[in-house]
Enzyme design. Structure first.
Site, PDB file in Angstrom:
ATOM      1  N   GLY A 281       2.303  -2.027   9.717  1.00  0.00           N
ATOM      2  CA  GLY A 281       0.875  -1.859   9.414  1.00  0.00           C
ATOM      3  C   GLY A 281       0.242  -0.583   9.915  1.00  0.00           C
ATOM      4  O   GLY A 281      -0.973  -0.418   9.792  1.00  0.00           O
ATOM      5  N   CYS A 402      -4.561   2.600 -21.047  1.00  0.00           N
ATOM      6  CA  CYS A 402      -5.706   2.058 -21.784  1.00  0.00           C
ATOM      7  C   CYS A 402      -6.560   1.169 -20.894  1.00  0.00           C
ATOM      8  O   CYS A 402      -6.737  -0.025 -21.165  1.00  0.00           O
ATOM      9  CB  CYS A 402      -5.208   1.266 -22.987  1.00  0.00           C
ATOM     10  N   GLU A 403      -7.018   1.729 -19.798  1.00  0.00           N
ATOM     11  CA  GLU A 403      -7.895   1.022 -18.859  1.00  0.00           C
ATOM     12  C   GLU A 403      -8.843   2.064 -18.300  1.00  0.00           C
ATOM     13  O   GLU A 403      -8.385   3.100 -17.815  1.00  0.00           O
ATOM     14  CB  GLU A 403      -7.091   0.490 -17.649  1.00  0.00           C
ATOM     15  N   TYR A 432       4.462   1.975  -1.432  1.00  0.00           N
ATOM     16  CA  TYR A 432       3.759   1.055  -2.325  1.00  0.00           C
ATOM     17  C   TYR A 432       3.270   1.725  -3.615  1.00  0.00           C
ATOM     18  O   TYR A 432       2.231   1.334  -4.150  1.00  0.00           O
ATOM     19  CB  TYR A 432       2.592   0.369  -1.567  1.00  0.00           C
TER      20      TYR A 432
HETATM   21  C1  LIG Z   1       5.962  -8.876   7.209  1.00  0.00           C
HETATM   22  C2  LIG Z   1       5.685  -7.441   6.962  1.00  0.00           C
HETATM   23  N1  LIG Z   1       6.259  -6.516   7.757  1.00  0.00           N
HETATM   24  C3  LIG Z   1       6.059  -5.199   7.555  1.00  0.00           C
HETATM   25  C4  LIG Z   1       5.244  -4.743   6.547  1.00  0.00           C
HETATM   26  C5  LIG Z   1       5.077  -3.256   6.369  1.00  0.00           C
HETATM   27  O1  LIG Z   1       3.755  -2.848   6.513  1.00  0.00           O
HETATM   28  P1  LIG Z   1       3.408  -1.293   6.503  1.00  0.00           P
HETATM   29  O2  LIG Z   1       4.114  -0.680   5.345  1.00  0.00           O
HETATM   30  O3  LIG Z   1       1.924  -1.260   6.356  1.00  0.00           O
HETATM   31  O4  LIG Z   1       3.882  -0.725   7.809  1.00  0.00           O
HETATM   32  C6  LIG Z   1       4.610  -5.659   5.703  1.00  0.00           C
HETATM   33  C7  LIG Z   1       3.718  -5.203   4.629  1.00  0.00           C
HETATM   34  O5  LIG Z   1       3.103  -5.908   3.901  1.00  0.00           O
HETATM   35  C8  LIG Z   1       4.838  -7.049   5.913  1.00  0.00           C
HETATM   36  O6  LIG Z   1       4.268  -7.973   5.131  1.00  0.00           O
END
Ligand SMILES: Cc1ncc(COP(=O)(O)O)c(C=O)c1O
Length: 474
Positions: A281, A402-403, A432
């Protein structure tokens, strides 16, 4: 030139639209002598010519350096407490065979969350002991594959899954290595976190007493079941509190709550669980408004909290692990697009006037970066194929889908002369983006190109029209 009244507050007017903000770019990205953007000395026009656009351009050196930085920083911070730390790269942020190999060769482990991600890990030659498996709804086939591959840890998400996995392992005469995913009642995002008791989300085992379990929490009930089950080797507990987090307070509160839980386990069952995973995170810079913290600072803050809480609770410090994804791969990559049509619209302003906004369309969009549509995520962009002395104009970079919500960069000051056939680069797209890409409007998914020591090579080929048609059965 005056600032646009349409610009968000965080966006400053650049003195020089050609300048690069270092925190947004991989370490080997710079403008070359002629002004063109280069990565490891390779001009982007050469990459566009060889691989087409859109294309994800990834710096191998940058990825490896960030991976090493997390590993070294957490190892150093926790060395005196529990002999170091394990870093599981979160494959959901970006994964392909080549990247799984980089992860392994830098001494990290790999966090997977599906049978498909396990298949990539296997193809890359990783051993099960280097792998973890997540997911709130793992299938029997996925759990079987995890046991076949002798996974180091399976992160169990519910009581039902614990039974299913335990019974499966015991029917094979084995014990599954289990971590329990707990919900510590802490949710964090960017600069804020909220702390609650009850969790209203699909992931994890609640730590709050449940009347349906005679007042026991689902988390503690899972511990009791796991300790008794002959198909389970209970390794420890896990939590993940959110994404794109800059402040440490949320992580620290979650760590304290989980350590408190481990102390209760010790008191009630006389067992000290060996491991604690604090998830991922960690935030990165998508725009000039973001200021990520160095890995060493995060690691030291976490180690201080874990060390002091364990001594308060009389607990041996468990082996610590973390699961960063975005913070390792996000900044390593930019997406290179070719600009197409442009137009300027006049938008009403609060003072009763109007102000111009320039739309610049590119040859990709929400199919290669869904985050702006999904989360309202902000990005930045620069003119990459050349420099320009034209005035900066508040611009919106949009895709070709098309959005009307198909936005790549909601607000950026770009030179007013950006035109068809210019190349634009959007930094921070390593995490992501490609993994969430789609074939919306029958666009092909872009290739991923890795650059190292002045050479660019494909690590994931782009799709072709044949790929698009291959699944139609008639
Ligand atoms: C269980 C878990 N670990 C790790 C991560 C990786 O998070 P980040 O890419 O924000 O470091 C996520 C992301 O959703 C997750 O759900």
């Amino acid at each position: 030139m005056t600032a646009s009244p349409l610009a968000p507050q965080w966006l400053s007017q650049p003195e020089d639209t050609n300048a690069l903000r270092p925190q947004l770019w991989a370490q080997d990205v710079a403008r070359g002598a002629g002004g063109e953007l280069e990565i490891s000395g390779i001009p982007v026009s050469r990459i566009a010519e060889e691989f087409g656009t859109p294309v994800f351009v990834m710096s191998e050196a940058d990825f490896r350096a960030r991976a090493r930085d997390f590993k070294d920083s957490f190892d150093a911070a926790f060395a005196g407490l529990c002999g170091g730390a394990d870093v599981y790269y979160a494959g959901k942020s970006f994964l392909c065979t080549e990247v799984a190999r980089w992860v392994s060769s830098e001494g990290l482990r790999l966090d997977t969350c599906s049978g498909g991600e396990l298949a990539v890990a296997r193809r890359a030659g990783l051993h099960g002991s280097q792998l973890g498996l997540h997911g709130n709804n793992k299938s029997l086939a996925e759990l079987t594959r995890a046991l076949d591959m002798e996974l180091g840890r399976i992160v169990v998400d519910s009581l039902g899954e614990l039974e299913m996995l335990g019974n499966l392992a015991s029917s094979r005469g084995e014990r599954a290595n289990v971590m329990l995913r707990l919900t510590p009642g802490v949710h964090a995002s960017t600069h804020e976190f909220i702390a609650t008791a009850h969790e209203d989300q699909k992931f994890g085992l609640s730590m709050v007493a449940d009347p349906d379990l005679d007042g026991m929490s689902p988390a503690m009930a899972a511990v009791e079941t796991a300790l008794k089950h002959d198909g389970v080797n209970l390794v420890g507990v896990h939590c993940h509190i959110g994404s794109q987090i800059f402040e440490s307070a949320g992580f620290e509160l979650a760590a304290r709550r989980l350590l408190g839980f481990l102390a209760e386990v010790k008191q009630d069952y006389g067992v000290e669980l060996a491991e604690l995973d604090l998830g991922g995170g960690y935030g990165i810079a998508y725009t000039e408004a973001d200021a990520p913290r160095p890995a060493a600072e995060i690691a030291n803050a976490m180690a201080a909290v874990v060390g002091s809480t364990c001594s308060e609770l009389g607990l041996a410090v468990p082996r610590i692990s973390i699961e960063p994804g975005r913070a390792i791969v996000g900044p390593s990559t930019f997406t290179l697009y070719r600009a197409g049509t442009t137009k300027t619209v006049r938008v009403d302003t609060p003072d009763g006037g109007t102000s111009p906004r320039r739309y610049v369309s590119v040859d990709g969009g929400m199919s290669d970066n869904a985050r702006p549509v999904l989360y309202g995520a902000d990005y930045s962009a620069v003119l990459a194929s050349r420099t320009s002395e034209a005035d900066a104009v508040l611009s919106r970079v949009v895709g070709k889908h098309c959005e009307s919500g198909d936005i790549v960069v909601r607000d950026a000051y770009l030179p007013g002369d950006v035109t068809a056939s210019d190349l634009l680069a959007v930094p921070g797209t390593g995490a992501y983006c490609w993994v969430l890409s789609s074939n919306y409007n029958y666009l092909t998914r872009p290739p991923v190109v890795a650059v190292r020591d002045g050479a660019a090579r494909l690590i994931v080929r782009g799709e072709t029209e044949d790929d698009l048609l291959a699944r139609d059965v008639s």
